[in-house]
Design a protein around this motif. Sequence first.
Motif, PDB file in Angstrom:
ATOM      1  N   ILE A  75      12.938  -6.276 -13.057  1.00  0.00           N
ATOM      2  CA  ILE A  75      12.974  -7.572 -13.771  1.00  0.00           C
ATOM      3  C   ILE A  75      14.452  -7.405 -14.449  1.00  0.00           C
ATOM      4  N   PHE A  76      15.181  -8.630 -14.473  1.00  0.00           N
ATOM      5  CA  PHE A  76      16.353  -8.788 -15.067  1.00  0.00           C
ATOM      6  C   PHE A  76      16.187  -9.869 -16.190  1.00  0.00           C
ATOM      7  N   ARG A  77      15.991  -9.471 -17.386  1.00  0.00           N
ATOM      8  CA  ARG A  77      15.616 -10.259 -18.231  1.00  0.00           C
ATOM      9  C   ARG A  77      16.655 -10.722 -19.194  1.00  0.00           C
ATOM     10  N   PRO A  78      16.913 -11.973 -19.255  1.00  0.00           N
ATOM     11  CA  PRO A  78      18.002 -12.403 -20.271  1.00  0.00           C
ATOM     12  C   PRO A  78      17.374 -12.651 -21.697  1.00  0.00           C
ATOM     13  N   TRP A  79      18.312 -12.430 -22.744  1.00  0.00           N
ATOM     14  CA  TRP A  79      17.697 -12.590 -24.054  1.00  0.00           C
ATOM     15  C   TRP A  79      18.175 -14.027 -24.369  1.00  0.00           C
ATOM     16  N   ILE A  80      17.461 -14.954 -24.752  1.00  0.00           N
ATOM     17  CA  ILE A  80      17.936 -16.118 -25.375  1.00  0.00           C
ATOM     18  C   ILE A  80      17.618 -16.329 -26.820  1.00  0.00           C
ATOM     19  N   LYS A  81      18.613 -17.093 -27.410  1.00  0.00           N
ATOM     20  CA  LYS A  81      18.287 -17.197 -29.055  1.00  0.00           C
ATOM     21  C   LYS A  81      18.303 -18.969 -29.139  1.00  0.00           C
ATOM     22  N   GLU A  82      17.620 -19.128 -30.278  1.00  0.00           N
ATOM     23  CA  GLU A  82      17.534 -20.392 -31.022  1.00  0.00           C
ATOM     24  C   GLU A  82      19.295 -21.092 -30.930  1.00  0.00           C
ATOM     25  N   GLY A  83      19.424 -22.151 -30.487  1.00  0.00           N
ATOM     26  CA  GLY A  83      20.662 -22.815 -30.533  1.00  0.00           C
ATOM     27  C   GLY A  83      21.553 -22.701 -29.240  1.00  0.00           C
ATOM     28  N   ASP A  84      21.159 -21.775 -28.461  1.00  0.00           N
ATOM     29  CA  ASP A  84      21.775 -21.740 -26.685  1.00  0.00           C
ATOM     30  C   ASP A  84      21.730 -23.146 -26.185  1.00  0.00           C
ATOM     31  N   ILE A  85      22.720 -23.509 -25.724  1.00  0.00           N
ATOM     32  CA  ILE A  85      22.857 -24.644 -24.929  1.00  0.00           C
ATOM     33  C   ILE A  85      22.594 -24.265 -23.325  1.00  0.00           C
ATOM     34  N   GLY A  86      21.652 -24.705 -22.594  1.00  0.00           N
ATOM     35  CA  GLY A  86      21.296 -24.452 -21.155  1.00  0.00           C
ATOM     36  C   GLY A  86      21.068 -25.800 -20.524  1.00  0.00           C
ATOM     37  N   THR A  87      20.251 -25.391 -19.154  1.00  0.00           N
ATOM     38  CA  THR A  87      20.032 -26.512 -18.392  1.00  0.00           C
ATOM     39  C   THR A  87      18.495 -26.444 -17.934  1.00  0.00           C
ATOM     40  N   VAL A  88      17.788 -27.561 -17.764  1.00  0.00           N
ATOM     41  CA  VAL A  88      16.615 -27.446 -17.148  1.00  0.00           C
ATOM     42  C   VAL A  88      16.684 -28.223 -15.798  1.00  0.00           C
ATOM     43  N   VAL A  89      15.904 -28.084 -14.924  1.00  0.00           N
ATOM     44  CA  VAL A  89      15.597 -28.853 -13.757  1.00  0.00           C
ATOM     45  C   VAL A  89      13.995 -29.185 -13.673  1.00  0.00           C
ATOM     46  N   TYR A  90      13.848 -30.345 -13.218  1.00  0.00           N
ATOM     47  CA  TYR A  90      12.609 -30.849 -13.088  1.00  0.00           C
ATOM     48  C   TYR A  90      12.093 -30.600 -11.591  1.00  0.00           C
ATOM     49  N   LEU A  91      10.778 -29.981 -11.531  1.00  0.00           N
ATOM     50  CA  LEU A  91      10.301 -29.701 -10.127  1.00  0.00           C
ATOM     51  C   LEU A  91       9.680 -31.084  -9.514  1.00  0.00           C
ATOM     52  N   ASP A  92       9.831 -31.115  -8.079  1.00  0.00           N
ATOM     53  CA  ASP A  92       9.347 -32.197  -7.433  1.00  0.00           C
ATOM     54  C   ASP A  92       8.037 -32.521  -7.788  1.00  0.00           C
ATOM     55  N   HIS A  93       6.916 -31.436  -7.997  1.00  0.00           N
ATOM     56  CA  HIS A  93       5.567 -31.669  -7.891  1.00  0.00           C
ATOM     57  C   HIS A  93       5.218 -30.937  -9.253  1.00  0.00           C
ATOM     58  N   ASP A  94       3.981 -31.260  -9.695  1.00  0.00           N
ATOM     59  CA  ASP A  94       3.246 -30.720 -10.849  1.00  0.00           C
ATOM     60  C   ASP A  94       3.200 -29.262 -10.497  1.00  0.00           C
ATOM     61  N   MET A  95       3.756 -28.237 -11.718  1.00  0.00           N
ATOM     62  CA  MET A  95       3.662 -26.852 -11.151  1.00  0.00           C
ATOM     63  C   MET A  95       2.636 -26.143 -11.622  1.00  0.00           C
ATOM     64  N   ASP A  96       1.627 -26.823 -12.387  1.00  0.00           N
ATOM     65  CA  ASP A  96       0.689 -25.886 -13.159  1.00  0.00           C
ATOM     66  C   ASP A  96      -0.105 -24.910 -12.245  1.00  0.00           C
ATOM     67  N   ALA A  97      -0.407 -25.277 -11.061  1.00  0.00           N
ATOM     68  CA  ALA A  97      -1.128 -24.471  -9.960  1.00  0.00           C
ATOM     69  C   ALA A  97      -0.576 -23.427  -9.628  1.00  0.00           C
ATOM     70  N   THR A  98       0.735 -23.449  -9.278  1.00  0.00           N
ATOM     71  CA  THR A  98       1.581 -22.733  -8.656  1.00  0.00           C
ATOM     72  C   THR A  98       2.432 -21.636  -9.487  1.00  0.00           C
ATOM     73  N   VAL A  99       2.441 -21.934 -10.635  1.00  0.00           N
ATOM     74  CA  VAL A  99       3.170 -21.103 -11.690  1.00  0.00           C
ATOM     75  C   VAL A  99       2.074 -20.189 -12.309  1.00  0.00           C
ATOM     76  N   THR A 100       1.005 -21.136 -12.573  1.00  0.00           N
ATOM     77  CA  THR A 100      -0.109 -20.065 -13.327  1.00  0.00           C
ATOM     78  C   THR A 100      -0.905 -19.484 -12.028  1.00  0.00           C
ATOM     79  N   GLY A 101      -0.798 -19.764 -11.009  1.00  0.00           N
ATOM     80  CA  GLY A 101      -1.434 -18.681 -10.076  1.00  0.00           C
ATOM     81  C   GLY A 101      -0.442 -18.014  -9.114  1.00  0.00           C
ATOM     82  N   GLY A 102       0.543 -18.389  -8.970  1.00  0.00           N
ATOM     83  CA  GLY A 102       1.695 -17.451  -8.214  1.00  0.00           C
ATOM     84  C   GLY A 102       1.441 -17.578  -7.134  1.00  0.00           C
TER      85      GLY A 102
END
Length: 199
Positions: A75-102
């Motif tokens: 794993i390559f883990r970034p360390w993120i802190k409060e105040g950091d500016i970044g970007t989010v992308v919104y997935l095409d479909h509901d991700m609950d099943a795929t992210v939770t179940g892998g």
Amino acid sequence: MGLADVNQYNYQRIHDDKLRESICVAATVQVTSFDPAKMTVNVQPLSKHLENGKYESQPPILKVPVALTHCGGFIFRPWIKEGDIGTVVYLDHDMDATVTGGKEAKPLTERNHATTDAIFVGALVAGSYTVKGLPDKSICIATEDGKIYVAVTKDKVIVKNEDTTAEFTATTIDMKSTDMNITLDGNMTVKTGGKIYLN
């Protein structure tokens, strides 16, 4: 084109504009909190949206998974802190099943491009901050002020803290023999087991 056709065209254009406005694709956000164990962030979208003729702040997005490199048992883990500016992308479909179940699964809902299906894809340089103090033509892991870093170039590795800089170049590295050129500013103690301690 008759009046009815013009009205239909205008209606369709307004409908299409509203449809485009309702589709979430990506957004610039500010991190409000970071959970390093679950690798999630809470974020506040920075772009205000038009609501009833006024620009209003968007609601925060909570428990957003952080995109990172996690494969092959590493794993390559970034360390993120409060105040950091970044970007989010919104997935095409509901991700609950795929992210939770892998694994491959049917979406649990018919959500498409929803803010609840956001992924934080990384921080970016924003505001007045500029990257400084790092070697050119290198890949670095560093503190923001550039006083501590590990830099990899095409022909050497540079390790620097506030008081010591070490440069390593190698043509052959194995468990029995090592051919290295080391430039060291400071004291070096070599102990058994091949460990190098920099003072």
